[in-house]
Scaffold this motif. Structure first.
Motif, PDB file in Angstrom:
ATOM      1  N   UNK A   1     -27.051 -25.022  37.335  1.00 18.65           N
ATOM      2  CA  UNK A   1     -26.280 -24.651  38.523  1.00 18.65           C
ATOM      3  C   UNK A   1     -25.467 -23.385  38.281  1.00 18.65           C
ATOM      4  N   UNK A   2     -24.970 -23.202  37.047  1.00 21.23           N
ATOM      5  CA  UNK A   2     -24.116 -22.050  36.718  1.00 21.23           C
ATOM      6  C   UNK A   2     -24.889 -20.900  36.069  1.00 21.23           C
ATOM      7  N   UNK A   3     -26.056 -21.187  35.495  1.00 26.04           N
ATOM      8  CA  UNK A   3     -26.790 -20.173  34.730  1.00 26.04           C
ATOM      9  C   UNK A   3     -27.166 -18.933  35.541  1.00 26.04           C
ATOM     10  N   UNK A   4     -27.650 -19.065  36.795  1.00 30.40           N
ATOM     11  CA  UNK A   4     -28.019 -17.850  37.535  1.00 30.40           C
ATOM     12  C   UNK A   4     -26.873 -16.854  37.681  1.00 30.40           C
ATOM     13  N   UNK A   5     -25.654 -17.334  37.899  1.00 31.17           N
ATOM     14  CA  UNK A   5     -24.512 -16.423  38.049  1.00 31.17           C
ATOM     15  C   UNK A   5     -24.254 -15.658  36.751  1.00 31.17           C
ATOM     16  N   UNK A   6     -24.332 -16.359  35.626  1.00 30.30           N
ATOM     17  CA  UNK A   6     -24.115 -15.696  34.335  1.00 30.30           C
ATOM     18  C   UNK A   6     -25.226 -14.707  34.029  1.00 30.30           C
ATOM     19  N   UNK A   7     -26.475 -15.097  34.281  1.00 33.98           N
ATOM     20  CA  UNK A   7     -27.595 -14.187  34.032  1.00 33.98           C
ATOM     21  C   UNK A   7     -27.500 -12.945  34.915  1.00 33.98           C
ATOM     22  N   UNK A   8     -27.102 -13.124  36.165  1.00 39.46           N
ATOM     23  CA  UNK A   8     -26.927 -11.972  37.058  1.00 39.46           C
ATOM     24  C   UNK A   8     -25.890 -11.011  36.498  1.00 39.46           C
ATOM     25  N   UNK A   9     -24.769 -11.531  36.049  1.00 42.10           N
ATOM     26  CA  UNK A   9     -23.704 -10.694  35.497  1.00 42.10           C
ATOM     27  C   UNK A   9     -24.135 -10.024  34.205  1.00 42.10           C
ATOM     28  N   UNK A  10     -24.727 -10.795  33.294  1.00 45.69           N
ATOM     29  CA  UNK A  10     -25.084 -10.280  31.966  1.00 45.69           C
ATOM     30  C   UNK A  10     -26.204  -9.248  32.050  1.00 45.69           C
ATOM     31  N   UNK A  11     -27.273  -9.566  32.772  1.00 44.50           N
ATOM     32  CA  UNK A  11     -28.428  -8.660  32.842  1.00 44.50           C
ATOM     33  C   UNK A  11     -28.063  -7.371  33.569  1.00 44.50           C
ATOM     34  N   UNK A  12     -27.329  -7.477  34.677  1.00 44.76           N
ATOM     35  CA  UNK A  12     -26.947  -6.271  35.415  1.00 44.76           C
ATOM     36  C   UNK A  12     -26.018  -5.391  34.581  1.00 44.76           C
ATOM     37  N   UNK A  13     -25.059  -5.998  33.876  1.00 42.97           N
ATOM     38  CA  UNK A  13     -24.158  -5.212  33.033  1.00 42.97           C
ATOM     39  C   UNK A  13     -24.910  -4.538  31.898  1.00 42.97           C
ATOM     40  N   UNK A  14     -25.853  -5.262  31.288  1.00 43.01           N
ATOM     41  CA  UNK A  14     -26.624  -4.689  30.187  1.00 43.01           C
ATOM     42  C   UNK A  14     -27.502  -3.535  30.667  1.00 43.01           C
ATOM     43  N   UNK A  15     -28.149  -3.707  31.812  1.00 44.98           N
ATOM     44  CA  UNK A  15     -29.018  -2.647  32.329  1.00 44.98           C
ATOM     45  C   UNK A  15     -28.221  -1.409  32.721  1.00 44.98           C
ATOM     46  N   UNK A  16     -27.109  -1.614  33.423  1.00 46.00           N
ATOM     47  CA  UNK A  16     -26.284  -0.477  33.837  1.00 46.00           C
ATOM     48  C   UNK A  16     -25.731   0.253  32.620  1.00 46.00           C
ATOM     49  N   UNK A  17     -25.242  -0.508  31.632  1.00 44.64           N
ATOM     50  CA  UNK A  17     -24.695   0.116  30.425  1.00 44.64           C
ATOM     51  C   UNK A  17     -25.768   0.881  29.674  1.00 44.64           C
ATOM     52  N   UNK A  18     -26.961   0.303  29.584  1.00 46.65           N
ATOM     53  CA  UNK A  18     -28.047   0.945  28.848  1.00 46.65           C
ATOM     54  C   UNK A  18     -28.512   2.219  29.530  1.00 46.65           C
ATOM     55  N   UNK A  19     -28.698   2.149  30.854  1.00 45.59           N
ATOM     56  CA  UNK A  19     -29.196   3.326  31.583  1.00 45.59           C
ATOM     57  C   UNK A  19     -28.143   4.428  31.626  1.00 45.59           C
ATOM     58  N   UNK A  20     -26.931   4.088  32.053  1.00 46.66           N
ATOM     59  CA  UNK A  20     -25.880   5.109  32.162  1.00 46.66           C
ATOM     60  C   UNK A  20     -25.480   5.626  30.786  1.00 46.66           C
ATOM     61  N   UNK A  21     -25.356   4.733  29.804  1.00 53.90           N
ATOM     62  CA  UNK A  21     -25.001   5.167  28.455  1.00 53.90           C
ATOM     63  C   UNK A  21     -26.039   6.098  27.857  1.00 53.90           C
ATOM     64  N   UNK A  22     -27.333   5.801  28.092  1.00 50.57           N
ATOM     65  CA  UNK A  22     -28.403   6.667  27.584  1.00 50.57           C
ATOM     66  C   UNK A  22     -28.367   8.032  28.259  1.00 50.57           C
ATOM     67  N   UNK A  23     -28.193   8.039  29.579  1.00 56.12           N
ATOM     68  CA  UNK A  23     -28.141   9.319  30.299  1.00 56.12           C
ATOM     69  C   UNK A  23     -26.950  10.160  29.844  1.00 56.12           C
ATOM     70  N   UNK A  24     -25.789   9.526  29.663  1.00 55.02           N
ATOM     71  CA  UNK A  24     -24.615  10.261  29.180  1.00 55.02           C
ATOM     72  C   UNK A  24     -24.851  10.791  27.771  1.00 55.02           C
ATOM     73  N   UNK A  25     -25.493   9.977  26.927  1.00 54.09           N
ATOM     74  CA  UNK A  25     -25.776  10.411  25.561  1.00 54.09           C
ATOM     75  C   UNK A  25     -26.731  11.584  25.525  1.00 54.09           C
ATOM     76  N   UNK A  26     -27.760  11.549  26.376  1.00 50.89           N
ATOM     77  CA  UNK A  26     -28.725  12.658  26.426  1.00 50.89           C
ATOM     78  C   UNK A  26     -28.041  13.932  26.899  1.00 50.89           C
ATOM     79  N   UNK A  27     -27.240  13.817  27.954  1.00 52.83           N
ATOM     80  CA  UNK A  27     -26.543  15.002  28.469  1.00 52.83           C
ATOM     81  C   UNK A  27     -25.568  15.559  27.430  1.00 52.83           C
ATOM     82  N   UNK A  28     -24.854  14.666  26.756  1.00 53.24           N
ATOM     83  CA  UNK A  28     -23.900  15.124  25.741  1.00 53.24           C
ATOM     84  C   UNK A  28     -24.611  15.790  24.576  1.00 53.24           C
TER      85      UNK A  28
END
Length: 325
Positions: free
Chosen positions: A97-124
């Motif tokens: 009952x609670x797992x989907x909410x946690x997976x939504x938060x964790x996966x979205x945060x990981x993807x956003x951090x990975x994509x934005x962090x990689x783009x910032x690193x490449x630009x830097x």
């Protein structure tokens, strides 16, 4: 055939690791002081020794440790995680009952951090002497140094109380009764602050590592050869440098998956996000052992699956790894 053997070997390693985690978690919980009998006695204002003994016998806590562990492993093998002492419900139902909410938060945060962090690193890396590169470094240091719950509280005060752009707490607005599209937008609206809070510390890690990896790759011989052939900076970066700079970043993302899960507990508490984090906190305070063990089991399972996916992505990115067992 080699691919099948590799997959089977990885699955065997994952199963062995999961078994070791289950045994370790059960042992640590068993060694911790107090049990459900103490909690029930405290809620009732006290209990006699006979009552305490009867409670422990009812829940099987009077059996030797090895017997309790064997029974628990047998139940887990059939996905029977027991009955919650506090909620009086099946632990598996509570977690699903609670797992989907946690997976939504964790996966979205990981993807956003990975994509934005990689783009910032490449630009830097491409502008290593520019002001943007220094700003990325400062932002990375701030994100890595700031505790995730402190960042969450600051964002909550700033963008929910002072500037009421985002909701204060929860995952959905109970007044929203329209179609699935409106409900999806409502969930996304509630997700922004928790996701950004959880992703902040990982922005720092991925951007710094990607910057360092890109600087190393951009100074290599094959990149200089690509430039000498007349390729544009964009082609050099995307077709040659980035592909070879990504493996360390992807590896770190897999290793940090457990940190994302643990950070989600704090974030869910700050934002009252209805996931496993809040369930874990309530269960710990109530000494609800079956629920705690169930949450630890599913957390370990998610981390192991995340690492298997990371391994598959690394093999897709780097052909040199495909022949390794």
């Amino acid at each position: 055939m080699a691919i099948v053997l590799t997959i089977l070997k990885r699955l065997g390693y994952a199963a062995g690791l999961l078994l070791a985690v289950i045994v370790l978690n059960f042992s640590m919980i068993h060694l911790a002081p107090g049990d459900v009998a103490d909690t029930i006695a405290a809620d009732a204002g006290g209990a006699t020794e006979e009552t305490m003994a009867a409670i422990r016998e009812e829940y099987g806590l009077d059996q030797p440790f090895v017997v309790q562990l064997g029974r628990y492993l047998a139940r887990v093998a059939t996905l029977d995680l027991g009955q919650s002492y506090f909620y009086n419900r099946d632990v598996l139902d509570l977690i699903l009952e609670r797992l989907p909410a946690t997976l939504l938060l964790v996966v979205s945060a990981q993807l956003v951090a990975l994509i934005v962090g990689t783009l910032l690193g490449v630009y830097a890396a491409r502008n290593s002497r520019g002001i943007i590169s220094h700003l990325v470094t400062l932002f990375a240091l701030f994100g890595y140094a700031a505790p995730v719950f402190w960042t969450g509280i600051l964002l909550l005060i700033a963008f929910s109380l002072k500037i009421p752009i985002f909701p204060v707490a929860g995952m959905v607005d109970v007044t929203v009764e329209d179609g699935w599209f409106i409900k999806t937008l409502d969930i996304a609206h509630h997700l922004v602050l928790p996701m950004f809070t959880l992703a902040t510390i990982f922005f720092a890690l991925y951007s710094r590592l990607c910057r360092a990896s890109m600087l190393e790759v951009l100074g290599s011989d094959y990149v200089r050869t690509a430039r000498a052939k007349g390729l544009t900076p964009r082609e050099v970066t995307l077709k040659h440098a980035l592909k070879n700079a990504l493996p360390p970043v992807v590896t770190l993302a897999g290793l940090q998956f457990s940190a994302v899960i643990s950070g989600a507990v704090l974030v869910e508490t700050v934002y009252s996000w209805p996931g496993l984090g809040q369930l874990a906190l309530t269960s710990i305070l109530a000494r609800d052992t079956p629920t705690i063990l169930g949450i630890l089991f599913f957390s370990a399972l998610v981390v192991i699956i995340g690492n298997l996916i990371t391994d598959a992505v690394l093999r897709a990115i780097d052909p040199r790894l495909r022949g390794q067992a």
